[in-house]
Write a protein that holds these residues in place. Structure first.
Motif, short mmCIF file in Angstrom:
data_model
loop_
_atom_site.label_atom_id
_atom_site.label_comp_id
_atom_site.label_asym_id
_atom_site.label_seq_id
_atom_site.Cartn_x
_atom_site.Cartn_y
_atom_site.Cartn_z
N THR A 184 31.88 20.35 -30.57
CA THR A 184 30.53 20.04 -31.04
C THR A 184 29.68 21.30 -31.11
O THR A 184 28.91 21.50 -32.07
CB THR A 184 29.87 19.00 -30.10
N SER A 185 29.80 22.19 -30.12
CA SER A 185 29.03 23.43 -30.15
C SER A 185 29.49 24.34 -31.28
O SER A 185 28.68 25.01 -31.93
CB SER A 185 29.15 24.18 -28.81
N VAL A 186 30.78 24.37 -31.53
CA VAL A 186 31.30 25.19 -32.64
C VAL A 186 30.66 24.72 -33.94
O VAL A 186 30.22 25.53 -34.77
CB VAL A 186 32.84 25.11 -32.70
N GLU A 187 30.58 23.41 -34.08
CA GLU A 187 30.00 22.85 -35.31
C GLU A 187 28.47 23.05 -35.34
O GLU A 187 27.91 23.45 -36.36
CB GLU A 187 30.38 21.37 -35.44
N ASN B 209 37.73 20.67 -27.23
CA ASN B 209 37.38 22.08 -27.06
C ASN B 209 37.95 22.94 -28.18
O ASN B 209 38.93 22.56 -28.82
CB ASN B 209 37.95 22.59 -25.73
N CYS B 210 37.32 24.09 -28.39
CA CYS B 210 37.84 25.08 -29.31
C CYS B 210 37.95 26.42 -28.59
O CYS B 210 37.17 26.72 -27.69
CB CYS B 210 36.89 25.26 -30.50
N GLU B 211 38.93 27.20 -29.00
CA GLU B 211 39.05 28.56 -28.50
C GLU B 211 38.52 29.50 -29.57
O GLU B 211 38.96 29.46 -30.72
CB GLU B 211 40.52 28.87 -28.20
N VAL B 212 37.56 30.33 -29.19
CA VAL B 212 36.95 31.26 -30.13
C VAL B 212 37.22 32.69 -29.66
O VAL B 212 36.93 33.03 -28.50
CB VAL B 212 35.43 31.03 -30.22
N VAL B 213 37.80 33.50 -30.55
CA VAL B 213 38.05 34.91 -30.23
C VAL B 213 36.98 35.75 -30.92
O VAL B 213 36.73 35.60 -32.11
CB VAL B 213 39.46 35.34 -30.68
#
Lengths: 69, 69, 69, 69, 69, 69
Positions: D42-45, D22-26
């Motif tokens: 994967t979605s971030v990429e 997972n990634c945290e996106v602000v």
């Protein structure tokens, strides 16, 4: 502060497993009954979550399913 | 059947409030401690959920938040 | 009370549509920007949610998706 | 494409914290107002999420709780 | 528009059960395989959801649990 | 065990990406159709989730959104 979330169960933190983004927090809410929460590492740090701390597990009613034998 | 959901809390149904699509089900999981669930009316009927029935409240760990005083 | 939920957006209630179990609450969080919440009717009554009341919309970070044009 | 999710708030990505899964996106949605999202790496990429990119934060209404002082 | 939600399953609406706030929508995604969605009545109306309409069921990966026999 | 979750889609695990806290599991539910789940690493280990294992993807109806072109 009052919250619309219908479930607020008091307990004590048993363990915290840290990942880069999320942490898994195990809370004992009654003798032998544990609730597991996954929240961001930032929240764990902001709230000072660590073993022994008293917290409440909060769950929105629409996130609660039921099972029956 | 084993489920990945980390939280499965046994209790007894106290009340069911029926809507056209969703129902609110209150489950007593310990003396004086209630968990509230909102599920579809179809599930209430399929599982035979009514007061007195023994169920388990099931919650995915990522749906559990924490609060601290 | 501190909460692990990372999103707490202040606003004012614009409308409440009541169902038997759930209510839809529209909150204006900035001029022309609305956030829509569906919570139980019991919570609407417990918190005294009605048009004009100041609230905060609370969302767990794991419930927030992203879109891109 | 139209979506049933009632909340779509435009903003600009401020930071991305990457984990293995997972990634945290602000996302800044207004001056000084940030929304935090946790989505898969994967979605971030796939979406090319990085600081400066314009996105919309999307939230299902049933995931929005309310708090009141 | 690209979305971070990892699950987008195409299908055709089979039925819509309307409540005051929420509706239950059944979507056939393969012969004999149905996906059930509960969304707001406003979204059903905004998207023109009715039997026969082609849609996609969208689910965030963190909302998907697994079971095993 | 019967569950209130309305969506239970059978499939076979294709891949597991492991993080410290969460894992991403890809399940093929039909030829060329995949469902992605993010669950805790502990659940992956408890259920013995690995490529080739038969599982069911379980989703609460209130977590399913709809999109329309």
């Amino acid at each position: 502060m009052k919250v619309s979330a219908r479930n607020l169960i008091p307990g004590k933190v048993v363990s915290v497993t840290k990942g880069d983004v999320n942490c898994e927090v195990v809370v004992e809410v009654a003798p032998g009954v544990e609730v597991v929460s996954v929240i961001t590492r930032t929240s764990v740090e902001n709230l000072g979550i660590e073993p022994g701390v008293e917290v409440r597990a909060m769950v929105k009613a629409s996130s609660v399913m039921l099972t029956r034998e």
